[in-house]
Design a protein around this motif. Structure first.
Motif, PDB file in Angstrom:
ATOM      1  N   ASN A   1       0.842  -1.204   0.000  1.00 49.92           N
ATOM      2  CA  ASN A   1       0.000   0.000   0.000  1.00 49.92           C
ATOM      3  C   ASN A   1       0.875   1.250   0.000  1.00 49.92           C
ATOM      4  O   ASN A   1       0.800   2.104   0.892  1.00 49.92           O
ATOM      5  CB  ASN A   1      -0.949  -0.004   1.204  1.00 49.92           C
TER       6      ASN A   1
ATOM      7  N   ASP B   1       0.924   3.987  -1.529  1.00 51.14           N
ATOM      8  CA  ASP B   1       0.303   5.316  -1.528  1.00 51.14           C
ATOM      9  C   ASP B   1      -0.628   5.542  -0.343  1.00 51.14           C
ATOM     10  O   ASP B   1      -1.371   6.527  -0.312  1.00 51.14           O
ATOM     11  CB  ASP B   1      -0.473   5.525  -2.831  1.00 51.14           C
TER      12      ASP B   1
ATOM     13  N   VAL C   1      -3.424   4.183   0.541  1.00 51.60           N
ATOM     14  CA  VAL C   1      -4.844   4.247   0.177  1.00 51.60           C
ATOM     15  C   VAL C   1      -5.667   3.603   1.286  1.00 51.60           C
ATOM     16  O   VAL C   1      -5.328   2.529   1.796  1.00 51.60           O
ATOM     17  CB  VAL C   1      -5.083   3.505  -1.159  1.00 51.60           C
ATOM     18  N   GLN C   2      -6.768   4.232   1.682  1.00 49.51           N
ATOM     19  CA  GLN C   2      -7.609   3.695   2.751  1.00 49.51           C
ATOM     20  C   GLN C   2      -8.734   2.818   2.230  1.00 49.51           C
ATOM     21  O   GLN C   2      -9.080   1.818   2.857  1.00 49.51           O
ATOM     22  CB  GLN C   2      -8.186   4.846   3.579  1.00 49.51           C
TER      23      GLN C   2
ATOM     24  N   ALA D   1     -10.343   1.079  -1.501  1.00 50.43           N
ATOM     25  CA  ALA D   1     -10.265   0.895  -2.952  1.00 50.43           C
ATOM     26  C   ALA D   1     -10.882  -0.448  -3.307  1.00 50.43           C
ATOM     27  O   ALA D   1     -10.747  -1.423  -2.568  1.00 50.43           O
ATOM     28  CB  ALA D   1      -8.813   0.957  -3.437  1.00 50.43           C
TER      29      ALA D   1
END
Length: 436
Positions: free
Chosen positions: A401, A403, A405-406, A408
């Motif tokens: 992960n 980046d 991201v929470q 997706a």
């Protein structure tokens, strides 16, 4: 001592447990895409439902009915094979009752109350006095005999189990209001945290102050058999759910409902965050964690004839390793590895849950033009992830992960992200060099 054992045996034989192996509105997707909640693996060798069935066995309650409906194939198979007479005595059993249709009932089970109502003809086969109703996807240890003794001592119609301390999150099972005589006088289903704050302010005391009398429900009920029949057949013949309809209805009827306060580790495994947290806690020896190693309260499961895990020049710290794994020159830290997990050379796995494989893979299998065997490929790096069963992770894959991201949804690519946790779908193929 002999008399005490006889009395305990008599008490346990007069109770039948009703375990629900799944539920609606699960937040464990995609782990529940093909299997029920109770069948989800945990801590390497176990299924979630093993914790609750083991509580029953350790509490000498050996008449256990498991009611299932959603994606029940794996769960029913596990229960039937794991508990075929094991540790249950001469008259004990775990009987699986899957949702069914009949000439009288053309629909599937509509909820917990509807399921019990339609199965009463089976549940009443034995001369039991009480039913112990249990969700099969919670993680905790409880001596149910103490709960039953409290129920009988109070001469209650129903006893509900509640947490004696507060939590900083909505537990999803409602709040019971209890008076000074330990009797339930009100129930609020799934209150939001703002509602809990309002309740505390209204009473001018802290949430966990006993004088306040508000306690989170655990979804566990002891109900007298004759009361169960009256509630489901006479008073509320069209009610579908125990928690949202029958229990509040019993309160409105003025039935005597008492609270049993439980003080111990308990986790409602209805979300990815809770599931991930419980697995991570199992890799570390903390007082707050659920223990799979307690001698006086063992956790039972399906015995498997698997070879010991093979470890070749690997570095492993603070991890749980299931049976039959093959680990070659890899680094594993704070991770749970399920049965038959294969980890290739140079791979690094941190703070993750790897569910393993249903079978051993002999050689590689062609997938989309690539030879990617089940397991974790050479040189791959996995951090804070859940890898569902039979997933094929190629070589030099990064699942970190990057980046942050929470949330997706990339199911078409074989993964989703929930709360910052990457979940690789069951039987997904992640190609060499992929970055997630």
């Amino acid at each position: 001592m002999y008399l005490i054992n006889v009395l305990t045996c008599f008490k346990s034989q007069s109770v039948a447990a009703i375990v629900f192996g799944d539920g609606s509105h699960s937040q464990l997707y995609p782990l529940t895409k093909r299997i029920a909640e109770g069948a989800i693996p945990i801590s390497g060798n176990y299924k979630l439902i093993d914790a609750v069935v083991s509580n029953c066995i350790n509490s000498s309650i050996t008449k256990i009915y498991a009611l299932t409906q959603f994606n029940f194939t794996s769960l029913n198979s596990h229960l039937s094979r794991a508990y075929a007479g094991a540790h249950l005595g001469k008259e004990g059993f775990v009987e699986v009752i899957a949702a069914y249709q009949s000439p009288e009932d053309q629909d599937w089970f509509q909820g917990t109350a509807d399921a019990i109502r339609r199965c009463l003809w089976v549940l009443e086969e034995y001369p039991v006095v009480e039913f112990l109703v249990l969700p099969g996807y919670h993680l905790y240890k409880m001596d149910y005999q103490k709960l039953i003794e409290a129920h009988r001592s109070s001469k209650a119609n129903i006893t509900v189990s509640v947490l004696s301390s507060s939590r900083d999150e909505d537990l999803g099972l409602g709040i019971f209001e209890v008076n000074a005589q330990n009797q339930v006088i009100d129930f609020r289903e799934n209150p939001e945290m703002d509602s809990l704050k309002f309740m505390s302010e209204k009473n001018s005391v802290k949430f966990n102050d006993i004088a306040h009398h508000n306690f989170p429900s655990m979804g566990i009920y002891v109900i007298n058999k004759n009361v169960m029949r009256q509630l489901l057949k006479e008073y509320f013949p069209f009610a579908n759910n125990l928690r949202s309809e029958v229990i509040p209805g019993a309160i409105s009827l003025g039935m005597k409902i008492c609270a049993y306060k439980f003080d111990g580790y308990w986790e409602n495994m209805r979300s990815i965050g809770a599931y991930y947290r419980a697995n991570m806690e199992s890799t570390r020896k903390t007082n707050n964690a659920y223990s799979f190693y307690a001698i006086d309260s063992p956790v039972y499961t399906l015995p498997r004839s698997l070879p010991p895990t093979l470890i070749t020049d690997a570095v492993i710290t603070d991890s749980v390793i299931g049976d039959g794994c093959i680990l070659r020159k890899c680094t594993i830290d704070g991770t749970v590895l399920g049965m038959r997990t294969r980890v290739g050379e140079g791979a690094i796995i941190e703070d993750s849950v790897i569910m393993g494989s249903d079978t051993y893979q002999i050689g590689a299998r062609e997938e989309r033009g690539l030879c990617i065997p089940v397991g974790i490929g050479e040189g791959s790096h996995i951090r804070k992830a859940i890898i569902d069963k039979n997933a094929r992770i190629g070589q030099n894959v990064l699942i970190i992960n990057r980046d942050n991201v929470q949330e997706a949804n990339n199911e078409e690519s074989g993964y989703i992200i929930t709360g910052g946790i990457v979940i690789i779908l069951r039987s997904a193929v992640i190609q060499d060099g992929s970055i997630i």
